[in-house]
Motif scaffolding. Structure first.
Motif, short mmCIF file in Angstrom:
data_model
loop_
_atom_site.label_atom_id
_atom_site.label_comp_id
_atom_site.label_asym_id
_atom_site.label_seq_id
_atom_site.Cartn_x
_atom_site.Cartn_y
_atom_site.Cartn_z
N GLU A 1 62.01 22.80 43.92
CA GLU A 1 61.49 22.43 42.59
C GLU A 1 59.96 22.42 42.59
O GLU A 1 59.34 22.86 41.63
CB GLU A 1 62.02 21.05 42.18
N GLN A 2 59.37 21.94 43.67
CA GLN A 2 57.90 21.95 43.76
C GLN A 2 57.38 23.37 43.83
O GLN A 2 56.36 23.69 43.21
CB GLN A 2 57.44 21.14 44.97
N GLU B 1 50.44 20.31 30.80
CA GLU B 1 51.68 19.61 31.16
C GLU B 1 51.72 19.30 32.65
O GLU B 1 52.16 18.23 33.05
CB GLU B 1 52.90 20.43 30.75
N ALA B 2 51.28 20.24 33.45
CA ALA B 2 51.26 20.00 34.90
C ALA B 2 50.30 18.88 35.24
O ALA B 2 50.60 18.03 36.10
CB ALA B 2 50.87 21.28 35.64
N ALA B 3 49.16 18.85 34.60
CA ALA B 3 48.18 17.79 34.87
C ALA B 3 48.71 16.42 34.48
O ALA B 3 48.38 15.42 35.11
CB ALA B 3 46.87 18.07 34.12
N ALA B 4 49.56 16.37 33.47
CA ALA B 4 50.08 15.10 32.97
C ALA B 4 51.35 14.64 33.70
O ALA B 4 51.84 13.55 33.43
CB ALA B 4 50.37 15.22 31.48
N ARG B 5 51.87 15.45 34.61
CA ARG B 5 53.13 15.10 35.27
C ARG B 5 53.09 13.83 36.09
O ARG B 5 54.10 13.21 36.32
CB ARG B 5 53.58 16.25 36.17
N THR B 6 51.94 13.49 36.59
CA THR B 6 51.87 12.34 37.47
C THR B 6 50.98 11.26 36.89
O THR B 6 49.78 11.24 37.14
CB THR B 6 51.34 12.76 38.86
N PRO B 7 51.58 10.34 36.15
CA PRO B 7 50.78 9.20 35.74
C PRO B 7 50.44 8.37 36.98
O PRO B 7 51.18 8.37 37.96
CB PRO B 7 51.70 8.43 34.79
N ARG C 1 55.03 8.88 40.31
CA ARG C 1 56.09 9.77 40.81
C ARG C 1 55.48 10.71 41.83
O ARG C 1 54.98 11.78 41.47
CB ARG C 1 56.70 10.56 39.65
N PRO C 2 55.55 10.40 43.10
CA PRO C 2 54.90 11.24 44.12
C PRO C 2 55.39 12.68 44.16
O PRO C 2 54.66 13.57 44.56
CB PRO C 2 55.22 10.51 45.42
N ASP C 3 56.63 12.97 43.72
CA ASP C 3 57.14 14.34 43.77
C ASP C 3 56.34 15.29 42.89
O ASP C 3 56.31 16.48 43.13
CB ASP C 3 58.61 14.39 43.36
N ASP C 4 55.71 14.77 41.84
CA ASP C 4 54.93 15.61 40.94
C ASP C 4 53.45 15.63 41.29
O ASP C 4 52.66 16.28 40.62
CB ASP C 4 55.09 15.12 39.49
#
Length: 199
Positions: A59-60, A104-110, A131-134
């Motif tokens: 997924e990453q 969207e990618a930049a916002a994936r990890t609050p 969410r460390p996965d993102d």
């Protein structure tokens, strides 16, 4: 005079350059398997806090490849009115879609604020992803956004030497190619074209 390159510019370019000429007339992708992404991230310790322990998931890999497609589309826009890299010319994402994917990618990890207060040291506040996965994709997207919004973007060029598909930052006024070997190939190709025209 050689201009220095920021960390964000280096990271953005290194991500884009995982698409490269394969040495025999085609293009190759350095990020085809999760193990490829794992190796790339481990070679870029500035991307994540604990890069040495990172292992990419499928997924990453998919998320980073999608981000890279957006980056290359935005690089192609940044080099206008010059032509994009030949690797991208026929398959660029539309700019609005590329911008949307990047944001969207930049916002994936609050992130949340975290306090560290070791013994005999001052307390330090930093931010940790929820969410460390993102975190990987988000970190890369932040670097790309910082690069594209900086004056360094104006130095971005696509190399148009024969068989090259790289983007690079122009380091001096006379630089036309990403590296000397590309300049040599371009001069040889021009020489052959001139002799073919006169023959």
């Amino acid at each position: 005079m050689r201009e220095p390159m920021s960390r964000d510019a280096r990271l953005a370019l290194d991500l884009a350059l995982t698409i490269r000429h394969d040495g025999s007339g085609g293009v190759t992708d350095d990020l085809t398997e999760p193990a490829d992404l794992t190796a790339w991230v481990r070679a870029h310790p500035e991307v994540l806090p604990d890069t040495g322990r990172f292992t990419a998931s499928p997924e990453q890999l998919a998320a980073v490849r999608e981000l890279r497609a957006a980056v290359r589309a935005l690089f192609a826009r940044a080099v206008r009115p010059g032509a994009p890299s030949p690797a991208d010319a026929a398959r660029l994402l539309p700019v609005p879609e590329a911008v949307r994917l990047l944001n969207e990618a930049a916002a994936r990890t609050p992130t949340v604020p975290v306090l560290d207060w070791p013994d005999e040291a001052a307390p330090v506040a930093h931010r940790r992803p929820v969410r460390p996965d993102d975190e990987l994709t988000s970190s890369l997207a932040h670097a790309v956004i910082a690069f594209l919004a900086s004056p360094e973007r104006e130095r971005l060029r696509a190399c148009h030497a024969p068989r090259c598909v790289r983007y690079f930052l122009k380091e001096h006024a006379r630089q036309e190619w990403c590296k000397p070997s590309c300049g040599n190939r371009a001069r040889v190709a021009r020489h052959h074209q001139r002799h073919k025209a006169t023959a």
